[in-house]
Motif scaffolding. Sequence first.
Motif, mmCIF file in Angstrom:
data_model
loop_
_atom_site.group_PDB
_atom_site.id
_atom_site.type_symbol
_atom_site.label_atom_id
_atom_site.label_comp_id
_atom_site.label_asym_id
_atom_site.label_seq_id
_atom_site.Cartn_x
_atom_site.Cartn_y
_atom_site.Cartn_z
ATOM 1 N N ALA A 1 -6.945 -2.420 9.468
ATOM 2 C CA ALA A 1 -7.193 -3.167 10.542
ATOM 3 C C ALA A 1 -6.725 -2.187 11.906
ATOM 4 O O ALA A 1 -7.185 -2.245 12.896
ATOM 5 C CB ALA A 1 -6.370 -4.549 10.493
ATOM 6 N N SER B 1 -10.644 0.863 20.437
ATOM 7 C CA SER B 1 -10.112 1.075 21.713
ATOM 8 C C SER B 1 -10.510 2.424 22.031
ATOM 9 O O SER B 1 -10.866 2.686 23.297
ATOM 10 C CB SER B 1 -8.483 0.853 21.847
ATOM 11 O OG SER B 1 -7.892 1.476 20.899
ATOM 12 N N LEU C 1 -13.945 2.397 23.161
ATOM 13 C CA LEU C 1 -14.093 1.923 24.630
ATOM 14 C C LEU C 1 -13.740 3.054 25.635
ATOM 15 O O LEU C 1 -14.388 3.026 26.806
ATOM 16 C CB LEU C 1 -12.971 0.591 24.698
ATOM 17 C CG LEU C 1 -13.621 -0.550 24.122
ATOM 18 C CD1 LEU C 1 -12.524 -1.680 23.998
ATOM 19 C CD2 LEU C 1 -14.807 -1.291 24.985
ATOM 20 N N CYS D 1 -15.783 4.316 28.644
ATOM 21 C CA CYS D 1 -15.491 4.363 30.018
ATOM 22 C C CYS D 1 -15.741 5.669 30.659
ATOM 23 O O CYS D 1 -15.934 5.945 31.692
ATOM 24 C CB CYS D 1 -13.954 3.906 30.252
ATOM 25 S SG CYS D 1 -14.058 2.058 30.386
ATOM 26 N N PHE E 1 -7.824 -10.100 15.368
ATOM 27 C CA PHE E 1 -7.285 -8.873 15.242
ATOM 28 C C PHE E 1 -5.864 -8.740 14.826
ATOM 29 O O PHE E 1 -5.434 -8.017 13.991
ATOM 30 C CB PHE E 1 -7.666 -8.029 16.373
ATOM 31 C CG PHE E 1 -9.051 -7.420 16.206
ATOM 32 C CD1 PHE E 1 -9.199 -6.069 15.584
ATOM 33 C CD2 PHE E 1 -10.289 -7.959 16.566
ATOM 34 C CE1 PHE E 1 -10.374 -5.529 15.514
ATOM 35 C CE2 PHE E 1 -11.412 -7.298 16.492
ATOM 36 C CZ PHE E 1 -11.698 -6.160 15.792
ATOM 37 N N ASN F 1 -5.080 -11.848 11.425
ATOM 38 C CA ASN F 1 -5.586 -11.928 10.407
ATOM 39 C C ASN F 1 -5.637 -10.476 9.947
ATOM 40 O O ASN F 1 -5.361 -10.104 8.745
ATOM 41 C CB ASN F 1 -7.055 -12.307 10.296
ATOM 42 C CG ASN F 1 -7.078 -13.635 10.647
ATOM 43 O OD1 ASN F 1 -6.495 -14.395 11.635
ATOM 44 N ND2 ASN F 1 -7.602 -14.443 9.698
ATOM 45 N N LEU F 2 -6.113 -9.582 10.999
ATOM 46 C CA LEU F 2 -6.064 -8.259 10.442
ATOM 47 C C LEU F 2 -4.878 -7.370 10.605
ATOM 48 O O LEU F 2 -4.832 -6.342 10.532
ATOM 49 C CB LEU F 2 -7.209 -7.287 11.346
ATOM 50 C CG LEU F 2 -8.675 -8.130 11.153
ATOM 51 C CD1 LEU F 2 -9.705 -7.328 11.896
ATOM 52 C CD2 LEU F 2 -9.174 -8.168 9.448
ATOM 53 N N LYS F 3 -3.906 -8.088 11.249
ATOM 54 C CA LYS F 3 -2.504 -7.467 11.335
ATOM 55 C C LYS F 3 -2.675 -6.413 12.279
ATOM 56 O O LYS F 3 -1.756 -5.269 12.072
ATOM 57 C CB LYS F 3 -1.846 -7.235 9.995
ATOM 58 C CG LYS F 3 -1.942 -8.357 8.970
ATOM 59 C CD LYS F 3 -0.339 -9.087 9.241
ATOM 60 C CE LYS F 3 -0.223 -10.339 8.526
ATOM 61 N NZ LYS F 3 -0.852 -11.440 8.873
ATOM 62 N N ALA F 4 -3.443 -6.172 13.358
ATOM 63 C CA ALA F 4 -3.594 -5.066 14.097
ATOM 64 C C ALA F 4 -2.457 -5.082 15.165
ATOM 65 O O ALA F 4 -1.906 -6.289 15.434
ATOM 66 C CB ALA F 4 -4.787 -4.986 14.783
ATOM 67 N N ASP F 5 -2.061 -4.120 15.708
ATOM 68 C CA ASP F 5 -0.603 -4.069 16.797
ATOM 69 C C ASP F 5 -1.093 -4.811 17.905
ATOM 70 O O ASP F 5 -2.294 -4.504 18.395
ATOM 71 C CB ASP F 5 -0.331 -2.675 16.867
ATOM 72 C CG ASP F 5 0.826 -2.679 17.710
ATOM 73 O OD1 ASP F 5 1.981 -2.812 17.188
ATOM 74 O OD2 ASP F 5 0.725 -2.456 19.002
ATOM 75 N N ILE G 1 -2.024 -2.619 20.925
ATOM 76 C CA ILE G 1 -3.324 -2.020 20.991
ATOM 77 C C ILE G 1 -4.575 -3.189 21.234
ATOM 78 O O ILE G 1 -5.190 -2.718 22.057
ATOM 79 C CB ILE G 1 -3.687 -1.463 19.472
ATOM 80 C CG1 ILE G 1 -2.571 -0.094 19.200
ATOM 81 C CG2 ILE G 1 -5.050 -0.843 19.414
ATOM 82 C CD1 ILE G 1 -2.688 0.309 17.873
ATOM 83 N N CYS G 2 -4.225 -4.119 20.691
ATOM 84 C CA CYS G 2 -5.117 -5.191 21.038
ATOM 85 C C CYS G 2 -5.290 -5.541 22.447
ATOM 86 O O CYS G 2 -6.268 -5.800 22.944
ATOM 87 C CB CYS G 2 -5.035 -6.587 20.053
ATOM 88 S SG CYS G 2 -5.313 -6.222 18.281
ATOM 89 N N ALA H 1 -6.942 -2.963 24.405
ATOM 90 C CA ALA H 1 -8.432 -2.657 24.039
ATOM 91 C C ALA H 1 -9.057 -3.654 25.028
ATOM 92 O O ALA H 1 -9.982 -3.589 25.521
ATOM 93 C CB ALA H 1 -8.536 -3.161 22.720
ATOM 94 N N THR I 1 -8.986 -2.585 28.684
ATOM 95 C CA THR I 1 -10.025 -1.397 29.007
ATOM 96 C C THR I 1 -11.228 -2.161 28.919
ATOM 97 O O THR I 1 -12.103 -1.686 29.681
ATOM 98 C CB THR I 1 -9.709 -0.596 27.897
ATOM 99 O OG1 THR I 1 -8.235 -0.230 27.703
ATOM 100 C CG2 THR I 1 -10.552 0.822 28.184
ATOM 101 N N LEU I 2 -11.574 -2.884 27.938
ATOM 102 C CA LEU I 2 -12.905 -3.532 27.638
ATOM 103 C C LEU I 2 -13.322 -4.360 28.846
ATOM 104 O O LEU I 2 -14.446 -4.098 29.445
ATOM 105 C CB LEU I 2 -12.917 -4.546 26.594
ATOM 106 C CG LEU I 2 -14.151 -5.365 26.563
ATOM 107 C CD1 LEU I 2 -15.231 -4.563 25.539
ATOM 108 C CD2 LEU I 2 -13.884 -6.871 25.554
ATOM 109 N N GLY J 1 -14.317 -2.224 32.154
ATOM 110 C CA GLY J 1 -15.752 -1.630 32.049
ATOM 111 C C GLY J 1 -16.827 -2.632 32.012
ATOM 112 O O GLY J 1 -17.797 -2.678 32.685
ATOM 113 N N ARG K 1 -2.221 -8.096 38.587
ATOM 114 C CA ARG K 1 -1.717 -9.390 38.625
ATOM 115 C C ARG K 1 -1.258 -9.950 37.183
ATOM 116 O O ARG K 1 -0.396 -10.580 36.902
ATOM 117 C CB ARG K 1 -2.107 -10.425 39.227
ATOM 118 C CG ARG K 1 -2.225 -10.514 40.854
ATOM 119 C CD ARG K 1 -2.940 -11.438 41.567
ATOM 120 N NE ARG K 1 -3.072 -10.837 42.963
ATOM 121 C CZ ARG K 1 -3.657 -9.995 43.672
ATOM 122 N NH1 ARG K 1 -4.342 -9.303 43.052
ATOM 123 N NH2 ARG K 1 -3.168 -9.968 44.710
#
Lengths: 375, 308
Positions: free
Chosen positions: A6, A14, A17, A21, B86, B89-93, B96-97, B100, B103-104, B107, B234
Motif C-alpha cells: 500500500a 504521488s 503525480l 506536474c 488508502f 484499508n491499505l494502511k498507507a501513511d 503521503i495520502c 498526494a 498535489t493532485l 494540477g 488556507r
Amino acid sequence: MKKQLALLLALGMSVSLLAGCGSSKTTESTQPTGTGSADAAGDEAKKVVFMVNGSLGDKGFFDSCQEGMERLGSEYGCEVKTIEMGRDETAYETYFRDVSEQDWDLIVAATWSVQEVFEEVAADYPDNNYLFLDGEVSSDNMIGITFPSNEAGFMAGCLAALKLNAGDEKIDPSQKIVGFVGSMDTTNINDFLVGYIDGIKYIDDSIKVITSYVGSFEDVATCLEMTTQLYNQGAQIVYAPASQSIVGAVTASSDCDKYIIGCDTDLYSEMVETDPNLVRNVLSSSLKKMGDAVVTASTSLWDGTMSLGENYSLGLSEGTVGLADNDNFQALTSEEIRTQLDDIATKVANGEIEVSSAYTMDTAAIEAMRNEMKP
Amino acid sequence: MSIILQNIFSTEFVYMWIRVVTPILLPALGGAICNRAGVVNLGLEGIMLLSALAGVLGSAFGGGLLAGLAAGLGTALLVSLVFAYFHLNLKADATICGTAINTLASGFTVLLLFTITGEKGTSASLKSFSFSTVNIPLVEDIPVIGKILSGHNLMTYVALLAVVAVWFLLYKMPLGLRIRSVGENPNAASSVGVNVRRTRYIAILLCGALTGLGGMYMSMGYLGMFTREMVAGRGFIALAAAAMGQSTPIGVFLSSMLFAFFDGMSNTLQLLALPSQFIDMLPYLATIGGLTAYSIQRARKAKRRLAE
C-alpha cells in the motif's frame, strides 16, 4: 506485506503525480498556413518557440504574448510552439537547453524570473537567436525588449486623477485619495506604481495615494480584502497591477461600488459577457500589448530593423502600451477626459513628459516616494 | 499607533475579520474531528481546492446553487473516501495520502478548468452561482452589532453554527464518544466493540464535508468564480488552527479567529508606513508562535502527567 504494498502504491501515485506536474507541457503548434505573407519570414517558414515560465491563462501577460505567437503563425506563416514550463524554477534550465539543441530560429522567453538562466543558456549556444521580453540583456545573440510599465502606470494615474477631479456619484469629493494594489513589492510592479504616482502628480499634486501588496500572485481572497481596505481608507479609485489575483480586486470594486483600473488585460471586455455586474466599475485597463511586441520584435529581427545584441523599448510611442478603450471607458469618462488622455499619451510618446522609472531608483527611493504620497 | 487601533476597533475590521475566518474555520473544524479520531488529514488544502472548482462547475452546468452544492460536497466526500481507503484499508501513511491529494488538486483543477473552459487561470467565462448574503432581521437594525453580525455570506453563518454542531457531536452524541475514544486509544476502543475503522471513515467523511463547504465558500461566496490556486494555503493554516485549538471546537474557533486576526491586520497595516514584507509575514509568524505555545503547553502537560 499488504501494508508495504500500500505504501509503495501510494508513493508511486504521488511520485507520478509530481512527475506529471513537472512535465506539464502543453504544446500548441500551428502549421504554416502558406496563405500568410511568407516573404516576411524569408524563403523558409521561421520556427519560433515561446517558453512560458508558469502557464497560460493568466488573463494578462502570457496570454497576451501567446496571442502574438498565434499571429506569427497565422499571419506570417511561422511554425510556432508554446511550452509551459510550470512554476518549478529548477526545471527551467533543462527546458531551455532542450529547445536550444533543437532547430528553432527564435527562442522567446519573458520576465525577470527566468532572465539569468535564459542568458546563461543563450551564451552556450552562440548560433541560436533568443528574444527576451520585459528586460534588458547583454548577449550578442539576444534581443531584449522592455516595456515601460511606468508609462502604463502613468496613463492609469492620469485617468484616475482626471476622473477623481471630474467627480461622479461613486466618488466622494471630500476624499482626494486613490489606491494602488500590487501583487508583489518588486521592481517590475513598482515600475507601475512609480508611473502611477507621476501621472497623478502631473494632473493634481494634492491627491494622495495609498498602496498595498498582496504578497502572492494567486491569493485572490487576500487581494479582495486589501482592495476593500483601500476603499475603506478613502481611496476613490484603485489601480490594480495584481497579476492573477486581480479578480479579487475587481470583486471588491463591485462589492464596494467604487471604480477600479485594471492592468495588462482588458478586464471589462473579457468579462462583460459572463458577469456585467462584476466589471461595471472597471474604468479601463492599462495594457502592455505583448502580442504586438512579440510580432514586432520577431519580424523586425528578420527584416533587419532590429539587430541582435541590442535592447529596445516599446512603449506609448510604438503603440504597445496604452489604456483599454471599450464601451465602459466611453461611458464612464467624458469626451474632455479622453482628449486630455490622448494629448498626454502623445506628450509621453514624443518625450515632452518624462516619466520616472523604478528600474533607475533604489528601494529606499521607492519607499520614500510611497510614504510621501500617504495621506 | 492610534491609526492601527482606530482601524482594528472599526466595525469594518470586525466584519472583515469574520469574513476572513470563514474559510479557515470550516476546514479547521473538519481537521479537528479527524485529529480526534487519530487521523491527521493533511489533504485539507487539496479538498478545498477541488470542491471549490466542483461547486462552480456544478452550479454552472447544473443550472443552480443546489447542483453546485451537491457537486462540491460530492467531490469533497469522494476525495475523502479515497483518502480513507488508502489510509485505513491499505494502511498507507496519512502524510503521503494527504500530500498526494494536495498535489493532485493543484494540477487537476487547472487541467479540468482548461478542458472545460479553455482557460487556465479563472472560471470567469462560466456563469456560476454564489451563496447569497443573509441579513438577519432585527439584528441588522441594532447599531454597531448589526453592522458586524448581519449581512455575511450564508456560509459564514454555517461555519459559526458548525462550531456548535461539532461541539454537540463530539461531546453529546454516542458517535462523538466513539470518535474520541478511537483517537485516544484505538485498542481499548476496539476491545469494547467499537469498530475503529468504521469510526475513522465517518470522521474523515465529516471532515471532508466541512472542508468542502470551506472550499465552496472561496469560489461561491468570497468570490464569484474559481481561480487557480485560490485556496492559497488556507487549508494548512486550518490544520495549524485545529492543532493549536487542541481539536476542541471552542479551541479551534478561537485559534482560527487568532489567525484570521493577523491575516486581517496584514491587510490593514500595509496602509501604514511599515514594510509590506514584514506585514505579509505576520499571519505565518502567528502560526509559528501559536504552534510553539501549543507544544510548550503539551510538553508541560506530559511532564505533569509523568510526575503523577
